[in-house]
Each structure stands twice: as C-alpha cells, then as structure tokens.
Scaffold this active site. Structure first.
Site, PDB file in Angstrom:
ATOM      1  N   ALA A  83      12.980  -7.076 -10.952  1.00 20.07           N
ATOM      2  CA  ALA A  83      13.772  -6.529 -12.061  1.00 20.07           C
ATOM      3  C   ALA A  83      13.082  -6.736 -13.415  1.00 20.07           C
ATOM      4  CB  ALA A  83      15.153  -7.173 -12.071  1.00 20.07           C
TER       5      ALA A  83
ATOM      6  N   CYS B  64      24.427 -17.694 -13.170  1.00 22.38           N
ATOM      7  CA  CYS B  64      25.096 -18.646 -12.271  1.00 22.38           C
ATOM      8  C   CYS B  64      24.466 -20.036 -12.389  1.00 22.38           C
ATOM      9  CB  CYS B  64      25.068 -18.145 -10.837  1.00 22.38           C
ATOM     10  SG  CYS B  64      23.418 -17.861 -10.221  1.00 22.38           S
TER      11      CYS B  64
HETATM   12  N1  SAH Z   1      24.776  -9.002  -7.899  1.00 26.39           N
HETATM   13  C1  SAH Z   1      24.940  -9.486  -6.544  1.00 26.39           C
HETATM   14  C2  SAH Z   1      24.456 -10.889  -6.326  1.00 26.39           C
HETATM   15  C3  SAH Z   1      23.074 -11.136  -6.850  1.00 26.39           C
HETATM   16  S1  SAH Z   1      22.331 -12.563  -6.242  1.00 26.39           S
HETATM   17  C4  SAH Z   1      26.415  -9.391  -6.164  1.00 26.39           C
HETATM   18  O1  SAH Z   1      27.244  -9.217  -7.052  1.00 26.39           O
HETATM   19  O2  SAH Z   1      26.719  -9.510  -4.988  1.00 26.39           O
HETATM   20  C5  SAH Z   1      20.739 -12.376  -6.920  1.00 26.39           C
HETATM   21  C6  SAH Z   1      19.883 -11.326  -6.221  1.00 26.39           C
HETATM   22  O3  SAH Z   1      18.689 -11.149  -6.984  1.00 26.39           O
HETATM   23  C7  SAH Z   1      19.424 -11.709  -4.830  1.00 26.39           C
HETATM   24  O4  SAH Z   1      19.759 -10.681  -3.943  1.00 26.39           O
HETATM   25  C8  SAH Z   1      17.895 -11.843  -4.931  1.00 26.39           C
HETATM   26  O5  SAH Z   1      17.219 -11.372  -3.768  1.00 26.39           O
HETATM   27  C9  SAH Z   1      17.602 -10.944  -6.101  1.00 26.39           C
HETATM   28  N2  SAH Z   1      16.403 -11.257  -6.870  1.00 26.39           N
HETATM   29  C10 SAH Z   1      15.854 -12.474  -7.115  1.00 26.39           C
HETATM   30  N3  SAH Z   1      14.814 -12.364  -7.973  1.00 26.39           N
HETATM   31  C11 SAH Z   1      14.708 -11.050  -8.282  1.00 26.39           C
HETATM   32  C12 SAH Z   1      13.828 -10.303  -9.122  1.00 26.39           C
HETATM   33  N4  SAH Z   1      12.875 -10.904  -9.844  1.00 26.39           N
HETATM   34  N5  SAH Z   1      14.011  -8.966  -9.205  1.00 26.39           N
HETATM   35  C13 SAH Z   1      14.998  -8.356  -8.508  1.00 26.39           C
HETATM   36  N6  SAH Z   1      15.853  -9.005  -7.688  1.00 26.39           N
HETATM   37  C14 SAH Z   1      15.716 -10.338  -7.579  1.00 26.39           C
END
Ligand code: SAH
Length: 391
Positions: A275, A335
C-alpha cells in the site's frame, strides 16, 4: 494441595486497586521458585494480606495476571460465571447475531483468553501460561453453552506466546476442521478461513466500522490493507461507483477477488501490492479518490518502535489526504496500542497540515462493542478508527 501465595510491592497493590490487572515481575517481593507455570496463586501484600487471585507465569515479565480481587476459589464454577458474563454482554449488544468476539482477554477478566465466534465455529486463542492451562475446561464450557457448535479450533499461533515460553499451536479441539466459513456483514457475505487466515480468521474488531463506512461511501473508493475486503465490500455495495482494494498478501487478495464475485460486486478491483508503494505511485499519476480507508497492521509492536510507527502512519495518511477530492472521506485506523488516541490525532493533524487540507473529525471510533475496554487498563483499548471529511 496448598495454594501458593505470592507477595507483591505496594506499587503492585496500588495498581490492581486502580483496576490494572497485570503485575510485573519487578513488583514481586520475592522470587517464586517452584510455582508451576500457569498456576492460580493467592496474591498478598507485604504483610501477607489477601489482595486477589491471579495466573502466574514462570517466563513473562507480566508475572501475575489478576483474575479476581475477591477471596473466592477460581474453580470450574468461577470460570463458568466469567464466560457467562462475557456471553451475556454479546447477547445484549448483538441480539440474534452469532458472529462476534466472545471473550476479549483482560477486558472480560480472562487474561490471555481470546474467543471469537463465527456462528457454528468457535476459535480460541490461548496466549499465556494461565490461559493455556484452561484449554480443556474452556472447551467443555463452550460445548455446554453452544451445543450447535460444529467445531472448536485453537489458533494459539500468535507471537506473544513466545514471551510465555509457549510454542505455537494450531489445531482442532473439537469437531472437524471447519474449512472456509461464510457469514454476513450487512448485505454482503464474508468468507474467512479460521485455520489458515490471519489471527482467528477475521478482524471482528472492525465489523461495526465496516457497516458504518457505507454512509460515507461515494465516487471512487480505495481500501488499503483490505485483508478479506471488509471495508471494500461495503463501499462497493453502497455508494462508491468503483473501489480498489489494496492488499499485500496473495492469499488474502484471492479471498477479496472471490468475495467480490460471490457478492456480485463487479465494480471492485483488487491490487496485490504494498500500500505504501501504491499510494506513492497514485499520487504521482494524479489519481483522485472520494473515499479512502486506511487500516494497516500494527506498526508499533513495542514502545521502542513508536517513532518509526508514527512516521509510517503519517506517510500513508498524508498521501491519502493528497489523493482525496474536496468533500471526500478518509476512514483512518491504527491498531497499535502504543499509538494512543492523542498521538494518533496529532499525527493526523500533522499530515493534514503538510497536505494543506482542512479536515473535520466526524467520528472517533474504536473497536466494536464485543471488544469492551476495561477501565483502568489502557492496554485493552488498542484500536482507533477515525471517520474524517476533507474540506
Ligand atoms: N481492513 C481489514 C483488516 C486489515 S489487517 C478488515 O477490516 O478486515 C491488515 C492487512 O494489511 C493484512 O491483511 C495484511 O496482510 C495487510 N498488509 C500488511 N502490510 C501491508 C502493506 N505494506 N501493503 C498492503 N497490505 C498490507
């Protein structure tokens, strides 16, 4: 068997009297050799006066986790009542529903025990020595209370178990391996895998925020750190003409794609990407969005990483604010317990300042009502989820 007593300092006593449930090893008045791991012990002050009963850990810096301040036995009946109190809250807060966090560790006065219910499948996480010792009893109590449960799964594979000298465990405790399970979130269906997914399969703490997000959805939507698409599905169903879900994990991205098809959300595109890189690339191309969600994993796992975590949060929030059209909305979450609400808000202010945008705070939210906060125990308040409007 004689119950063992452990004496604690005045500071330890003061803390528990103020509602804190952990007693650090530095607050024990003497070493406690011979106390077995996960044992329930009497906690006493320097004069030997009863102060409570607690789980003991031989390994963790959190040596004691308070169970009660009353002089009552911590037996089967005690734990049955604790579980019933937790169930009662969920039944009141979510009448008729079957998907929620059933036990939220310290916040339900069951330190180390997390139990998530996904309808007929119950997922248990035992994170401390004390919790680990409750395994069989918990399965028995859960089966009595949820006779319709077809599986009870243990997902004690979180890293924090190492601090307790415990190995990771992932297994079925009752019934058969459940495979993927489906449940509703408002008008869309979610599919998660309790054995293979992150944490216990889903992020139940954001469920109420997923549903609220629909009210702010419009135009072009972007859901960063999407996992299984909890926010993205709501945006795509209710108000956004098109949504991009960004997720780094291939398996999670596959679940979003599959879920979009299952729900007939043909206006949803999945990008398997980092991201940070995605947001940067989009700002270079001059892309614009109307609704953006940022729900990253915890960047501050410890106090030591607070500064770098805040830089990470600021980077993504700044980029998101630059990408949002006037009148658009940003739903921004963290979180990390170590980034408290004040620090989070200050980070947002600083990002808004750099982006030269005026921002309204519409809602300062946290985790859902199935993740209560124990007053006096800030550690139980970890999720911040701000709903913002960009003017
Ligand atoms: N928004 C989700 C929960 C997110 S948990 C809900 O509401 O259910 C965080 C997520 O970010 C995880 O799935 C993890 O795989 C992802 N993640 C971790 N680092 C990331 C990055 N640098 N870019 C994109 N996704 C990432």
């Amino acid at each position: 068997m004689n119950e063992q007593s452990i004496a604690i300092t005045r500071r330890g006593v003061e803390r528990i009297e103020q509602g804190f449930t952990w007693i650090y090893r530095s607050d024990l008045l003497e070493a406690s050799p011979g106390v077995p791991e996960g044992a329930i012990v009497r906690v006493v002050d320097g004069r030997g006066w009863f102060k409570g009963r607690a789980f003991y850990s031989t390994e963790s810096q959190i040596a004691l986790r308070l169970l009660t301040r009353e002089d009552i036995p911590c037996d089967r009946d005690f734990f049955a009542k604790r579980l019933d109190a937790a169930i009662d809250l969920r039944r009141r807060a979510f009448p008729g529903e079957t998907v929620y966090r059933l036990v939220h560790a310290d916040a339900d006065l069951l330190s180390g025990v997390v139990i998530d219910r996904y309808g007929e499948v119950i997922v248990v996480q035992l994170l401390t020595q004390g919790a680990d010792a409750l395994r069989d009893l918990l399965v028995e109590l859960l089966r009595e209370r949820f006779p319709e449960a077809r599986a009870i799964v243990e997902r004690s594979d979180a890293k924090v178990r190492h601090l307790e000298g415990l190995t990771p465990i992932k297994r079925v405790l009752f019934g058969e391996a459940p495979g993927a399970i489906e449940f509703c979130e408002g008008e869309v269906s979610q599919r998660i895998d309790p054995m293979e997914g992150q944490k216990t399969g889903g992020f139940l703490d954001q469920r109420e925020n997923h549903l609220l997000a629909r009210h702010y959805a419009s135009g072009e939507g972007l859901d960063c750190f999407s996992y299984t698409g909890g926010f993205a599905f709501q945006l795509a169903r209710h108000g956004c003409s098109h949504v991009t879900a960004v997720e780094i994990s291939q398996s999670a991205a596959a679940l979003i794609k599959e879920g979009a098809e299952r729900n007939g959300l043909f206006n949803l595109t999945v990008e398997t990407a980092n991201a940070f890189d995605f947001l940067k690339a989009r700002s270079l191309t001059g892309a614009r969005y109307d609704t953006i969600v940022l729900d990253p994993p915890s960047f501050a796992k410890s106090k030591a990483s607070l500064d770098s975590a805040l830089r990470g949060y600021k980077e993504i929030n700044l980029r998101a604010l630059q990408l949002i059209r006037p009148g658009g909305h940003l739903i921004s979450a963290s979180c990390s317990f170590h980034v408290d609400e004040q620090r989070f808000e200050e980070m947002l202010r600083s990002a808004a300042c750099d982006a030269r945008r005026s921002i309204q705070i519409i809602e300062r939210r946290g985790a859902g009502r199935d993740h209560p906060v124990l007053l006096g125990m800030r550690e139980t308040r970890y999720l911040k989820c701000f709903f913002l409007r960009v003017l």
